[in-house]
Enzyme design. Structure first.
Site, PDB file in Angstrom:
ATOM      1  N   LYS A  82      13.751  75.680  46.017  1.00 42.14           N
ATOM      2  CA  LYS A  82      12.274  75.987  46.338  1.00 42.14           C
ATOM      3  C   LYS A  82      11.368  74.816  46.173  1.00 42.14           C
ATOM      4  O   LYS A  82      10.368  74.621  46.596  1.00 42.14           O
ATOM      5  CB  LYS A  82      12.131  77.018  45.688  1.00 42.14           C
ATOM      6  CG  LYS A  82      12.100  77.206  43.997  1.00 42.14           C
ATOM      7  CD  LYS A  82      11.756  78.667  43.464  1.00 42.14           C
ATOM      8  CE  LYS A  82      12.049  78.786  42.257  1.00 42.14           C
ATOM      9  NZ  LYS A  82      13.815  78.812  41.688  1.00 42.14           N
ATOM     10  N   ASN A 121       5.098  77.396  40.164  1.00 46.64           N
ATOM     11  CA  ASN A 121       6.082  76.796  39.561  1.00 46.64           C
ATOM     12  C   ASN A 121       6.572  75.620  39.590  1.00 46.64           C
ATOM     13  O   ASN A 121       7.415  75.082  38.956  1.00 46.64           O
ATOM     14  CB  ASN A 121       7.126  77.761  40.074  1.00 46.64           C
ATOM     15  CG  ASN A 121       8.412  77.819  39.010  1.00 46.64           C
ATOM     16  OD1 ASN A 121       8.191  78.247  37.868  1.00 46.64           O
ATOM     17  ND2 ASN A 121       9.744  77.529  39.281  1.00 46.64           N
ATOM     18  N   HIS A 172      18.998  84.173  36.209  1.00 45.11           N
ATOM     19  CA  HIS A 172      17.991  85.138  35.533  1.00 45.11           C
ATOM     20  C   HIS A 172      18.194  86.588  35.412  1.00 45.11           C
ATOM     21  O   HIS A 172      17.384  87.227  35.276  1.00 45.11           O
ATOM     22  CB  HIS A 172      16.479  84.743  36.096  1.00 45.11           C
ATOM     23  CG  HIS A 172      16.116  83.412  35.885  1.00 45.11           C
ATOM     24  ND1 HIS A 172      16.144  82.656  34.932  1.00 45.11           N
ATOM     25  CD2 HIS A 172      15.603  82.663  37.011  1.00 45.11           C
ATOM     26  CE1 HIS A 172      15.647  81.467  35.214  1.00 45.11           C
ATOM     27  NE2 HIS A 172      15.180  81.516  36.591  1.00 45.11           N
TER      28      HIS A 172
END
Length: 465
Positions: free
Chosen positions: A125, A148, A194
């Protein structure tokens, strides 16, 4: 800065006073809100005080006064258990949101048609976000990149007609953005990551898919499409498989890469020869390039996208070619914080690799990388993963326990130089988080770059004779 005018006259609690928390508090105050900010850590509270942000101990505050809780993305929302401030907000029945939700509210109020490109995925990303931003910027557009990656979103310029916001979003941030509605939503891939924060792969995948639900154009990789989207005749997932633009780094899709050439189904000629773009080497970057092309196809013509894709300078810490010492190439892939990300580097360099690996390990370690061990000459182990990784590598790869990065760089550089191999590669691709020895992967990558540039005979990339 983006003043948050949609919260004007309200009192808003802000918890977590890192970079995004400080930017959020400033933006709320600039928009006319009253802020009650707090952090569990003394450093965060001190930074807020220095910035002139009012502190209120939220553990003893009257929560009936708050309209929203703006939570830093790193604070546990559900797993392994909700943070105490989350429980307070739920008890008070107020919304728990993040800074990107505040951006979305401002965009909807100020310029709902302003271009907003949101990118997510377990891996790729940041490269895709930076690539899209580069192409738009080089083509003369007004581009704001953040989220982010790099700058907190509320520290960017406000939404406006003709201004493009290109925003990388993690699963944590999506979880805190219920009204996300990008012009283009990009979902690259979904692999385990995660899970300590999301509980299950199903929950993690569902969050990633949320980014697409209200997007005007949906760009999706083949892997998540096949696994998580539904065909029109079924009801097994949220989104229709045929209502997206499919992209792939290797296989046939709407936009795909074939033998290093970026192509479209309806147009068999090559759009970009990615083998001539060193900053986009590897099949994983084929997926990233395909996603960038798909995301930009509504805004720019094919020739413009291709022209500036060829000039992409690359992303720091992600397959970053630092330079050479003699025939040895040094690659900074510090951003590879899990095995799936490191796999992309090992695919790009299939032989003669002197691998610096380790840090704070994630579930599964590096067992999934076993098929690439034959291309690794030696592995230089650092950080708390040393013992576990040594067991995985034992018998397949020569192991050099180094503990620290400086020792690893010196040993790897010397061994590569003495190996006599054609174009040996010293590759920092840790497959681990950095937190056992560094504050973040950027600090780890900067340390690697400093160590490498200090080696005798170092020649920076782009200055080779």
């Amino acid at each position: 800065m983006i003043p948050v005018t949609t919260s004007a006259g309200k009192t808003v609690a802000v918890f977590g006073l890192g970079g995004s928390g400080i930017a959020t508090a400033k933006a709320l105050i600039a928009g006319g809100a009253t802020v009650a900010a707090w952090d569990d850590g003394a450093n965060g509270r001190a930074a807020a005080e220095k910035a002139g942000i009012p502190l209120v101990d939220l553990s003893i505050a009257d929560w009936s006064q708050f309209a929203d809780l703006v939570l830093a993305p790193g604070v546990p929302l559900t797993h392994p258990e909700p943070h105490w401030v989350v429980l307070k907000a739920r008890e008070a029945k107020i919304d728990i949101i993040g800074d990107i939700e505040l951006f979305c509210r401002e965009r909807n109020a100020l310029a709902p048609d302003a271009p907003f490109i949101a990118i997510t995925g377990t891996n790729g990303k940041s490269t895709t976000t930076a690539l899209i931003s580069h192409i738009l910027r080089e083509s003369g557009r007004d581009v704001q990149m953040g989220g982010n990656i790099g700058v907190p979103i509320l520290a960017l310029e406000p939404p406006a007609q003709g201004r493009y916001h290109v925003i990388e979003m993690s699963s944590f941030q999506i979880d805190l953005t219920p009204s996300v509605n990008p012009t283009v939503g990009v979902l690259l891939n979904i692999t385990p990551d995660h899970l300590d924060r999301h509980g299950t792969m199903e929950s993690y995948a569902a969050l990633k898919l949320q980014l697409l639900e209200n997007a005007s154009l949906r760009v999706v990789g083949l892997q998540p499409a096949r696994k998580y989207l539904r065909r029109p005749a079924t009801e097994s997932a949220t989104l229709n498989f045929d209502a997206v633009t499919l992209i792939s780094g290797a296989e046939t899709a709407n936009i795909h890469v074939q033998n290093g050439l970026l192509r479209c189904d309806e147009n068999s000629k090559c759009i970009v020869d990615l083998t001539a773009v060193p900053t986009l080497r590897g099949s994983h970057n084929g997926e990233n390039a395909a996603a960038a092309f798909a995301a930009l196809s509504s805004f720019l013509d094919e020739a413009t996208i291709a022209r500036y894709m060829r000039t992409y300078p690359g992303l720091p810490h992600r397959m970053e070619e630092i330079g050479r010492v003699g025939d040895t190439l040094f690659i900074n892939d510090s951003k590879a914080t899990n095995a799936d990300s490191t796999e992309k580097a090992l695919l790009s360099f299939p032989q003669n690799v002197f691998w610096i690996v380790g840090g704070k390990p994630k579930d599964g370690g590096i067992e999934s990388l076993r098929r690439y061990f034959p291309g690794i000459v030696k592995a230089y182990l650092i950080g708390s993963a040393t013992d576990a990784f040594a067991q995985t590598l034992d018998g397949d790869v020569a192991i050099i326990p180094c503990v620290t990065l400086d020792v690893a760089v010196a040993r790897a550089a010397a061994d590569a130089a003495a190996s006599g191999r054609e174009t040996p590669v010293v590759l920092l691709s840790p497959a681990c988080a950095s937190y056992d020895q560094f504050a973040n992967f950027e600090q780890r990558g900067d340390a690697f770059r400093t160590l490498v540039t200090g080696l005798p005979g170092f020649v920076p990339r782009g200055t080779e004779p």
